[in-house]
Scaffold this active site. Sequence first.
Site, mmCIF file in Angstrom:
data_model
loop_
_atom_site.group_PDB
_atom_site.id
_atom_site.type_symbol
_atom_site.label_atom_id
_atom_site.label_comp_id
_atom_site.label_asym_id
_atom_site.label_seq_id
_atom_site.Cartn_x
_atom_site.Cartn_y
_atom_site.Cartn_z
ATOM 1 N N HIS A 111 0.817 -1.215 0.000
ATOM 2 C CA HIS A 111 0.000 0.000 0.000
ATOM 3 C C HIS A 111 0.847 1.260 0.000
ATOM 4 O O HIS A 111 0.436 2.285 -0.529
ATOM 5 C CB HIS A 111 -1.007 -0.049 1.142
ATOM 6 N N ARG A 115 -10.228 4.121 -1.926
ATOM 7 C CA ARG A 115 -9.964 3.159 -0.846
ATOM 8 C C ARG A 115 -10.449 3.788 0.452
ATOM 9 O O ARG A 115 -9.688 4.454 1.148
ATOM 10 C CB ARG A 115 -8.468 2.856 -0.763
ATOM 11 N N CYS A 119 -8.367 -2.077 -11.277
ATOM 12 C CA CYS A 119 -7.951 -0.965 -10.413
ATOM 13 C C CYS A 119 -6.681 -1.293 -9.632
ATOM 14 O O CYS A 119 -6.259 -0.530 -8.788
ATOM 15 C CB CYS A 119 -9.071 -0.554 -9.476
ATOM 16 N N GLU A 144 -10.485 -10.182 -6.723
ATOM 17 C CA GLU A 144 -9.128 -10.187 -6.148
ATOM 18 C C GLU A 144 -8.720 -11.584 -5.718
ATOM 19 O O GLU A 144 -7.592 -11.815 -5.304
ATOM 20 C CB GLU A 144 -9.083 -9.293 -4.896
ATOM 21 N N ASN A 170 -3.503 -6.479 -7.580
ATOM 22 C CA ASN A 170 -2.496 -6.625 -6.511
ATOM 23 C C ASN A 170 -2.781 -7.877 -5.694
ATOM 24 O O ASN A 170 -1.908 -8.718 -5.477
ATOM 25 C CB ASN A 170 -2.510 -5.404 -5.579
ATOM 26 N N ASP A 171 -4.030 -7.967 -5.236
ATOM 27 C CA ASP A 171 -4.361 -9.146 -4.440
ATOM 28 C C ASP A 171 -4.521 -10.383 -5.312
ATOM 29 O O ASP A 171 -4.154 -11.486 -4.910
ATOM 30 C CB ASP A 171 -5.630 -8.890 -3.619
ATOM 31 N N ARG A 191 2.316 -10.001 -1.036
ATOM 32 C CA ARG A 191 2.656 -8.738 -1.704
ATOM 33 C C ARG A 191 3.531 -7.842 -0.846
ATOM 34 O O ARG A 191 4.082 -6.864 -1.326
ATOM 35 C CB ARG A 191 1.376 -8.004 -2.139
HETATM 36 C C1 PEP Z 1 -5.904 -4.764 -5.448
HETATM 37 O O1 PEP Z 1 -5.832 -5.709 -4.657
HETATM 38 O O2 PEP Z 1 -5.427 -4.788 -6.600
HETATM 39 C C2 PEP Z 1 -6.575 -3.530 -5.045
HETATM 40 C C3 PEP Z 1 -6.826 -2.584 -5.922
HETATM 41 O O3 PEP Z 1 -6.867 -3.395 -3.729
HETATM 42 P P1 PEP Z 1 -5.749 -3.025 -2.624
HETATM 43 O O4 PEP Z 1 -4.477 -2.778 -3.339
HETATM 44 O O5 PEP Z 1 -6.234 -1.851 -1.878
HETATM 45 O O6 PEP Z 1 -5.731 -4.255 -1.792
HETATM 46 MG MG MG Z 2 -6.973 -5.619 -2.791
#
Ligand code: PEP
Ligand code: MG
Length: 846
Positions: free
Chosen positions: A457, A563, A763, A693, A716-717, A727
Amino acid sequence: MSSSKLTLVAPATGIVTLLSDVPDPVFAGGTLGEGIALDPLEPVLHAPCDGEVVQCAKTRHALTLKTEQGVEVLIHLGLDTVELQGQGIELNVAVGQQVKTGEPLCRFDPELLAERARSLITPLVVTDDAGWRLRLEANATGGYVERGAALMSLTPAAASVAATTERTGPWQERRVTLALEAGLHARPAARVRAIVKRHDAEVRLVHGDAEARGDSVSALMNLGLAESSEVVLHARGDDTQAVLAAIAELLTTPEGAEPQQEAAMPASVAEGEFAGLVASPGLAIGPLVTVSLPLPAVPYDGRGEAVEREDLRAALEGVGRSLENAREQAERQGQRAEADIFEAHLAWLDDPGLLESATARIEAGRSAGQAWREALDDEAEQLRATGNALLAGRVADLRDLQRHVMAEFAEAGVAPLPDVPEGAILVADDLSPSQFVALAERGPAGLCLKAGGTTSHVAILARARGIPCLVAMGEALEDVSGERAVLDAHAGRLEPAPDEARLAAVREALRRDAELREAERAEAFEPAVTRDGREIEVAANIGDSSEARLAAESGADGVGLMRSEFLFLGRDTAPDEAEQRHEYQTSLTALGGKPVIIRTLDIGADKQLPYLRLPEVPNPALGVRGVRLWHDQPALLDTQLHALLGVVPLDALHIMVPMVSEVGELAWVRERLEAVAVERGLTERPRLGAMVEVPSAALCAANLAEQADFLSIGTNDLTQYALAMDREDSRLAARADVLHPGVLRLIQATVEGAAGRCPVGVCGAAAGDPLAASLLVAMGVDELSVEPARVAAIKAMIRWLDAASLARELPDLLAMPDAASVRRRLAEIHESVSDTTTTTPERIPS
Ligand code: PEP
Ligand code: MG
């Protein structure tokens, strides 16, 4: 006649690893040269090519072949095997011997090496390419290979001229006694060569009758220098003094006294520089400022000697138990380096001197936590004062332990951050998202983190603000300083002491960057339409209403992800309905009627709220996070839904649910949303979507799309869960890449499942990476949501893209073995298209 192509084959059957993934910074960083590595599954290494044996280490763990084209190839059996002093290794060849491809070079005792050496991973490195260009073969991208499989090929570089290192002028000399315990083996030899290459000088090392050029790793190793060997350094050219001093210092400093980097680093860096993974691209110049994070807040005064003594004893016992468990686990997993660190922490914990010092402070009226803090401050100061680099390097361990024990006494509350000057390049161990947000307010030029990952993050926040950031830089950063450092977060490099020429070049690059940004910004408010006519929405990711303003100014077609949890972080209580509504409304107003997707609270894993007092679980990323939290905390969701439904206009509001793994979770939120809307007497409903995700959501996207008004892929997730790679784990950051064909197949399943049912956006960070984003568009996603600072660049990339033609490459890309191959191929495609078009999109180096 020498042929026009040279192929290097696998010296044994084994598992291939990219050189950049080898857990040794000298190999991984390319200091010795380019190449590949192999974990051998048979006890004999064979010649990877025809050639003459020009170097054999006395310790038999490394040898070099020179081909008839003049290319030198080092075969280095295992890592740190120099320490075995030849035990368990037998050579089948000697210096001067000609060998043919596939002939046995050495035999080793796999059990002895497995037990005694750090690793059996065997780098195969081209230490002198003689002006030839090296290319990895398809087999070399990872996985199992048979002995003899082609791994690398070399072809003469078009107009390459081998650089001559000969200089004129008088020779100067300096005599040194080697302090390197393991002698002049591959790693220090590579460093000598790196020093020579950075200076305008010709260098020779002379030991007895033997002489070696300073820029030849094999010749240096052939000198056979051991600890205490006398060697005479000769140099001539313009930088004679500087080169002699640098090599003398290297050879007379024991190896353990240098900072060591544990993690494999992506960029090759020169001595004195530091490598890291690019979390947010860009360039910066500024003073380096180390940010010491506040320690947990503990009471200052004690509640009586007996109580505090007992508390300290219990805390030390508790921490000791958790360290012991961690040590045992690391050992079971074969992670010797980590186990050693825990062992060292345990030793500090048992140190009678420290205990005595803390107890004396308790007797003077301090609380146990405060007494421990002061005792360790004192000890750290004493270590620093010794001036011994090795001891000073242990201060970081001591700080870790200080924090660990103090956390046992921590009071709730947020400790204030230290002041930092504007325009500085900040250096820190790691930051939580709220610490980053607070520091970003001070206007840093860049950020270097010892830990962290590229999709963490903090990385996301840094990209949002366009702050160049490197992560996973390792402990070597301890004590780094520089008044005008250069942070090159394209190449993944921190240069603490650049020379004037470099500074001027970076200033010029910053100026050109600014010009390019300006040109992109001029078109940022126009729609992004691909060359084959598809309009793609480019929205912005934001954390709060102040970023909504950035989004509006960036030209974004809306907000693709707010977020909302960022409103809840870094404070002692949750924001109430009015405060939340104000934030949501301000964001909608800033976007002036464009769609705004607000994600419901996504707490858990790396984003914790101390005031929720969630139970500690062994694996929070797989625990109660995102939508799963609502079952335990329904009031929190209801408050948020009330706040959301209080905004106007409701048709611009889209609500998105994180971490959905089954369709029932979305149905449940829709029910709650309906109930709250009825309660508020509303006739209109906002759109409700789900994030994809979790692999199960991707694979069942058709079901989800029946219930959802839109889907948005959180890459990302999704990458973390598909690859089982945390991550936040800096050691995996380079491999946790969305372009892994496995992750791409999940994205494809999502797009196909949603087709004809609802639109799909992305996203996650992949949407802001031009290479990945081009593929996402080609796969059929309708919207990309990126950090505001990237909107203009991504729109420019889309205008350049022929999505249909890239889509034709998809079957080949999905059939590739790993992310690195896909990334390479995509980069080639981008390059070949750029050659035929006038505009080139910006590219983020991988
Ligand atoms: C993701 O997981 O790609 C996402 C956009 O959510 P975050 O990065 O806030 O977990
Ligand atoms: Mg996420």
